[in-house]
Write a protein that holds these residues in place. Structure first.
Motif, PDB file in Angstrom:
ATOM      1  N   LYS A  26       0.828  -1.200   0.000  1.00  0.00           N
ATOM      2  CA  LYS A  26       0.000   0.000   0.000  1.00  0.00           C
ATOM      3  C   LYS A  26       0.869   1.259   0.000  1.00  0.00           C
ATOM      4  N   GLY A  27       1.927   1.237   0.804  1.00  0.00           N
ATOM      5  CA  GLY A  27       2.815   2.386   0.843  1.00  0.00           C
ATOM      6  C   GLY A  27       3.429   2.664  -0.507  1.00  0.00           C
ATOM      7  N   SER A  28       3.830   1.605  -1.212  1.00  0.00           N
ATOM      8  CA  SER A  28       4.407   1.761  -2.543  1.00  0.00           C
ATOM      9  C   SER A  28       3.375   2.301  -3.522  1.00  0.00           C
ATOM     10  N   ALA A  29       2.150   1.793  -3.445  1.00  0.00           N
ATOM     11  CA  ALA A  29       1.087   2.267  -4.338  1.00  0.00           C
ATOM     12  C   ALA A  29       0.783   3.745  -4.093  1.00  0.00           C
ATOM     13  N   ILE A  30       0.810   4.146  -2.836  1.00  0.00           N
ATOM     14  CA  ILE A  30       0.556   5.553  -2.499  1.00  0.00           C
ATOM     15  C   ILE A  30       1.656   6.442  -3.070  1.00  0.00           C
ATOM     16  N   ALA A  42       1.254   6.731  -6.860  1.00  0.00           N
ATOM     17  CA  ALA A  42       0.128   7.595  -7.209  1.00  0.00           C
ATOM     18  C   ALA A  42       0.449   9.057  -6.924  1.00  0.00           C
ATOM     19  N   ALA A  43       1.074   9.313  -5.784  1.00  0.00           N
ATOM     20  CA  ALA A  43       1.420  10.685  -5.414  1.00  0.00           C
ATOM     21  C   ALA A  43       2.417  11.281  -6.411  1.00  0.00           C
ATOM     22  N   ARG A  44       3.386  10.499  -6.836  1.00  0.00           N
ATOM     23  CA  ARG A  44       4.370  11.008  -7.792  1.00  0.00           C
ATOM     24  C   ARG A  44       3.698  11.398  -9.105  1.00  0.00           C
ATOM     25  N   ARG A  45       2.790  10.562  -9.587  1.00  0.00           N
ATOM     26  CA  ARG A  45       2.087  10.871 -10.837  1.00  0.00           C
ATOM     27  C   ARG A  45       1.259  12.142 -10.699  1.00  0.00           C
ATOM     28  N   LEU A  46       0.534  12.254  -9.599  1.00  0.00           N
ATOM     29  CA  LEU A  46      -0.378  13.391  -9.443  1.00  0.00           C
ATOM     30  C   LEU A  46       0.366  14.681  -9.121  1.00  0.00           C
ATOM     31  N   PHE A  47       1.415  14.623  -8.314  1.00  0.00           N
ATOM     32  CA  PHE A  47       2.219  15.825  -8.066  1.00  0.00           C
ATOM     33  C   PHE A  47       2.851  16.319  -9.366  1.00  0.00           C
ATOM     34  N   ASP A  57      -0.399  21.785  -4.942  1.00  0.00           N
ATOM     35  CA  ASP A  57      -1.718  22.257  -4.514  1.00  0.00           C
ATOM     36  C   ASP A  57      -2.839  21.541  -5.254  1.00  0.00           C
ATOM     37  N   GLY A  58      -2.606  21.211  -6.518  1.00  0.00           N
ATOM     38  CA  GLY A  58      -3.664  20.601  -7.322  1.00  0.00           C
ATOM     39  C   GLY A  58      -3.956  19.160  -6.958  1.00  0.00           C
ATOM     40  N   ALA A  59      -2.985  18.464  -6.407  1.00  0.00           N
ATOM     41  CA  ALA A  59      -3.175  17.058  -6.049  1.00  0.00           C
ATOM     42  C   ALA A  59      -3.679  16.951  -4.614  1.00  0.00           C
ATOM     43  N   SER A  60      -4.876  16.443  -4.444  1.00  0.00           N
ATOM     44  CA  SER A  60      -5.439  16.303  -3.101  1.00  0.00           C
ATOM     45  C   SER A  60      -5.169  14.908  -2.557  1.00  0.00           C
ATOM     46  N   MET A  61      -5.260  14.796  -1.258  1.00  0.00           N
ATOM     47  CA  MET A  61      -5.078  13.487  -0.625  1.00  0.00           C
ATOM     48  C   MET A  61      -6.191  12.528  -1.052  1.00  0.00           C
ATOM     49  N   ASP A  62      -7.401  13.048  -1.307  1.00  0.00           N
ATOM     50  CA  ASP A  62      -8.489  12.203  -1.805  1.00  0.00           C
ATOM     51  C   ASP A  62      -8.126  11.612  -3.163  1.00  0.00           C
ATOM     52  N   GLN A  63      -7.577  12.452  -4.047  1.00  0.00           N
ATOM     53  CA  GLN A  63      -7.199  11.976  -5.372  1.00  0.00           C
ATOM     54  C   GLN A  63      -6.080  10.944  -5.295  1.00  0.00           C
ATOM     55  N   ILE A  64      -5.112  11.210  -4.433  1.00  0.00           N
ATOM     56  CA  ILE A  64      -3.993  10.276  -4.284  1.00  0.00           C
ATOM     57  C   ILE A  64      -4.492   8.936  -3.758  1.00  0.00           C
ATOM     58  N   ALA A  65      -5.385   8.974  -2.771  1.00  0.00           N
ATOM     59  CA  ALA A  65      -5.936   7.734  -2.225  1.00  0.00           C
ATOM     60  C   ALA A  65      -6.688   6.954  -3.296  1.00  0.00           C
ATOM     61  N   ALA A  67      -6.306   7.105  -6.567  1.00  0.00           N
ATOM     62  CA  ALA A  67      -5.380   6.596  -7.579  1.00  0.00           C
ATOM     63  C   ALA A  67      -4.585   5.405  -7.062  1.00  0.00           C
ATOM     64  N   ALA A  68      -4.342   5.369  -5.750  1.00  0.00           N
ATOM     65  CA  ALA A  68      -3.592   4.259  -5.155  1.00  0.00           C
ATOM     66  C   ALA A  68      -4.481   3.077  -4.806  1.00  0.00           C
ATOM     67  N   GLY A  69      -5.805   3.276  -4.858  1.00  0.00           N
ATOM     68  CA  GLY A  69      -6.723   2.197  -4.520  1.00  0.00           C
ATOM     69  C   GLY A  69      -6.814   1.923  -3.035  1.00  0.00           C
ATOM     70  N   VAL A  70      -6.617   2.979  -2.219  1.00  0.00           N
ATOM     71  CA  VAL A  70      -6.704   2.835  -0.764  1.00  0.00           C
ATOM     72  C   VAL A  70      -7.601   3.948  -0.220  1.00  0.00           C
ATOM     73  N   SER A  71      -7.883   3.881   1.070  1.00  0.00           N
ATOM     74  CA  SER A  71      -8.686   4.931   1.690  1.00  0.00           C
ATOM     75  C   SER A  71      -7.804   6.132   2.039  1.00  0.00           C
ATOM     76  N   LYS A  72      -8.428   7.290   2.186  1.00  0.00           N
ATOM     77  CA  LYS A  72      -7.668   8.471   2.579  1.00  0.00           C
ATOM     78  C   LYS A  72      -7.053   8.276   3.963  1.00  0.00           C
ATOM     79  N   LEU A  73      -7.759   7.560   4.833  1.00  0.00           N
ATOM     80  CA  LEU A  73      -7.229   7.273   6.168  1.00  0.00           C
ATOM     81  C   LEU A  73      -5.921   6.483   6.067  1.00  0.00           C
ATOM     82  N   THR A  74      -5.854   5.566   5.092  1.00  0.00           N
ATOM     83  CA  THR A  74      -4.627   4.779   4.902  1.00  0.00           C
ATOM     84  C   THR A  74      -3.468   5.672   4.469  1.00  0.00           C
ATOM     85  N   VAL A  75      -3.754   6.633   3.609  1.00  0.00           N
ATOM     86  CA  VAL A  75      -2.712   7.561   3.177  1.00  0.00           C
ATOM     87  C   VAL A  75      -2.180   8.335   4.374  1.00  0.00           C
TER      88      VAL A  75
END
Length: 218
Positions: free
Chosen positions: A24-28, A31-36, A42-50, A52-60
Motif C-alpha cells: 500500500k505504501g508503494s502504491a501511495i 500515485a502521489a508522484r504521478r499526481l504531483f 496544490d492541485g493534487a489532493s489526498m483524496d485523489q492520491i488515495a 489513484a492508489a486504490g486505498v482509503s484516505k485514512l490509509t494515506v
C-alpha cells in the motif's frame, strides 16, 4: 482406555510475499508522484492520491501523516530509485574518472526528468516561500545524494586518489557544476530541441575533468 487424538498436521509455511502495508505504501508513493507531477502540489489532493492508489484516505494519512511529508517521501523514493546506494560504492577496480562519470550521468538523467522538473517548479512557486516543504525536499533529496557522494570521495581519498580539504563543499560543487547552464535553460523552458545526447555527454565529461583537475592527487 482413552484414545489419543490424531496428530494435527503441521501447517506449511506461508508463501513468501510482500507485507500488505508495504504494498500500500508503494502504491501511495507511485500515485502521489504521478499526481504531483501532473497537477502540482496544490492541485493534487489526498483524496485523489488515495483513489489513484486504490486505498482509503485514512490509509494515506496513517502511512505518511500529511501531504508535505508524503511529498518529501516521494522525493526520497525517487532519488533512491534513480541514484541507488550501489552507485556510490567504492568499486576499486573501476577508474576514478569512470566512477565519477557514472554518478554524473545518473544524476543528470534524474534532474532533467519530467518528475524532477515538476518538483523543482513546485518548490520555486511563491506559495512555498514560508513553507517547510523546501527544507524537507532538500533533506530527502539533494542532501542525501551529496552525503552519499561525499563518502565515495572520502574512500577515494583514503586510497590516495584525491586531495580534498572540504569534502562536503567539494560534493556540493560537483552537483552544482553538473546542473550548470543546461539545467537552468531547462527550468526556464529555453533548452532547445537541438541539444543532443552528445552535447550532454560533453558537458558531463568536461565537468568531471574540471573536478579532477581541482581535486585529483598530483
Amino acid at each position: 482406555m482413552s484414545r489419543k487424538a490424531p496428530a494435527t498436521p503441521a501447517k506449511s509455511p506461508a508463501a513468501p510475499g510482500r507485507p500488505k502495508d508495504l504494498e500500500k505504501g508503494s502504491a501511495i508513493l507511485d500515485a502521489a508522484r504521478r499526481l504531483f507531477t501532473t497537477l502540482g502540489f496544490d492541485g493534487a489532493s489526498m483524496d485523489q492520491i488515495a483513489a489513484a492508489a486504490g486505498v482509503s484516505k485514512l490509509t494515506v494519512y496513517s502511512h505518511y501523516g500529511d501531504k508535505e511529508t508524503l511529498f518529501a517521501e516521494v522525493v526520497k523514493s525517487y532519488c533512491e530509485q534513480q541514484l541507488p546506494a550501489s552507485l556510490f560504492e567504492m568499486q576499486p577496480g573501476v577508474p576514478l574518472r569512470d566512477r565519477l562519470l557514472g554518478v554524473a550521468r545518473a544524476f543528470f538523467s534524474m534532474i532533467v526528468s519530467s518528475e524532477a522538473v515538476a518538483g523543482h517548479r513546485i518548490l520555486c512557486s511563491p506559495r512555498m516561500a514560508d513553507s517547510p516543504l523546501p527544507r524537507m525536499f532538500w533533506e530527502a533529496g539533494p542532501q542525501r545524494v551529496q552525503d552519499a557522494f561525499a563518502e565515495l570521495l572520502r574512500r577515494r581519498m583514503a586510497v590516495g586518489e584525491l586531495e580534498i580539504d572540504d569534502v562536503p563543499r567539494a560534493a556540493a560543487q560537483f552537483f552544482t557544476l553538473l546542473k550548470g547552464e543546461p539545467h537552468a535553460k531547462l527550468m526556464f523552458g529555453c533548452l532547445g530541441a537541438e541539444r543532443t545526447e552528445q552535447d550532454t555527454e560533453r558537458h558531463l565529461a568536461a565537468t568531471v575533468d574540471m573536478f579532477l583537475r581541482a581535486y585529483a592527487r598530483r
